[in-house]
Every structure is written in C-alpha cells, then in structure tokens.
Design a protein around this motif. Sequence first.
Motif, PDB file in Angstrom:
ATOM      1  N   ALA A   8       0.825  -1.203   0.000  1.00 24.05           N
ATOM      2  CA  ALA A   8       0.000   0.000   0.000  1.00 24.05           C
ATOM      3  C   ALA A   8       0.865   1.261   0.000  1.00 24.05           C
ATOM      4  O   ALA A   8       0.564   2.227  -0.709  1.00 24.05           O
ATOM      5  CB  ALA A   8      -0.939  -0.005   1.198  1.00 24.05           C
ATOM      6  N   GLY A  38      -5.005  -0.878  -7.093  1.00 25.55           N
ATOM      7  CA  GLY A  38      -5.284  -0.512  -5.711  1.00 25.55           C
ATOM      8  C   GLY A  38      -6.402  -1.296  -5.051  1.00 25.55           C
ATOM      9  O   GLY A  38      -6.347  -1.557  -3.849  1.00 25.55           O
ATOM     10  N   VAL A  42      -6.198  -3.004  -1.359  1.00 25.06           N
ATOM     11  CA  VAL A  42      -7.074  -2.673  -0.234  1.00 25.06           C
ATOM     12  C   VAL A  42      -7.694  -3.950   0.338  1.00 25.06           C
ATOM     13  O   VAL A  42      -7.794  -4.105   1.564  1.00 25.06           O
ATOM     14  CB  VAL A  42      -8.159  -1.665  -0.663  1.00 25.06           C
ATOM     15  CG1 VAL A  42      -9.223  -1.514   0.406  1.00 25.06           C
ATOM     16  CG2 VAL A  42      -7.548  -0.315  -0.966  1.00 25.06           C
ATOM     17  N   ILE A  57      -6.731   2.720   4.673  1.00 27.42           N
ATOM     18  CA  ILE A  57      -6.041   2.644   3.380  1.00 27.42           C
ATOM     19  C   ILE A  57      -6.974   3.049   2.246  1.00 27.42           C
ATOM     20  O   ILE A  57      -6.568   3.753   1.311  1.00 27.42           O
ATOM     21  CB  ILE A  57      -5.473   1.216   3.159  1.00 27.42           C
ATOM     22  CG1 ILE A  57      -4.409   0.905   4.209  1.00 27.42           C
ATOM     23  CG2 ILE A  57      -4.925   1.040   1.757  1.00 27.42           C
ATOM     24  CD1 ILE A  57      -3.195   1.802   4.165  1.00 27.42           C
TER      25      ILE A  57
END
Length: 85
Positions: A8, A38, A42, A57
């Motif tokens: 991340a 992404g 996550v 996040i």
Amino acid sequence: MSTSLILACLWALIANVLAMTPSKDMHWRNAYILIAIGIPIVGYVTWENGPWVGLLILAAGMSILRWPVIYLGRWVRRLGGKGAS
C-alpha cells in the motif's frame, strides 16, 4: 510492517510520482491503472490487518485519486435524481 502495508505504501509512492509527471490525458490513464491495482491491495490489507486499517487505506487511496471519486459521486447522484422524478 506487514507485506500488505508495504504494498500500500509502495502504491501511494508510485501514485504520487505519477501525479508529478506530465500527461496529455490529464492523468486519467494512470488513474485507471492505479484503481485496478489498488482495489486488490485494499482487499489484501483488509484481510491481513482488519477492517479498520483497510478503511484507512481506502480513505488514503480515495484522497489520492479524488477526481475519479468526485465524478463517481456526481454520476450516482445524477442516476438517483432521474429515478426520483
């Protein structure tokens, strides 16, 4: 630090470097690629560290990619407005 949090942080670093580079399409191609990469990150963060860290996040990613989120909100609001009338 867990592997998911390292990924991340690396994603956030890459996103910020891409934001500093010039782009003819106003960074939309980069945004689509960052979103595609992404979302699994996550999910991995949430699975490995719990839902609260996953939400943090997610909020961080949404603050970096704020224009796609704004346009999504406008689109959803427009869809809701047509159904109500």
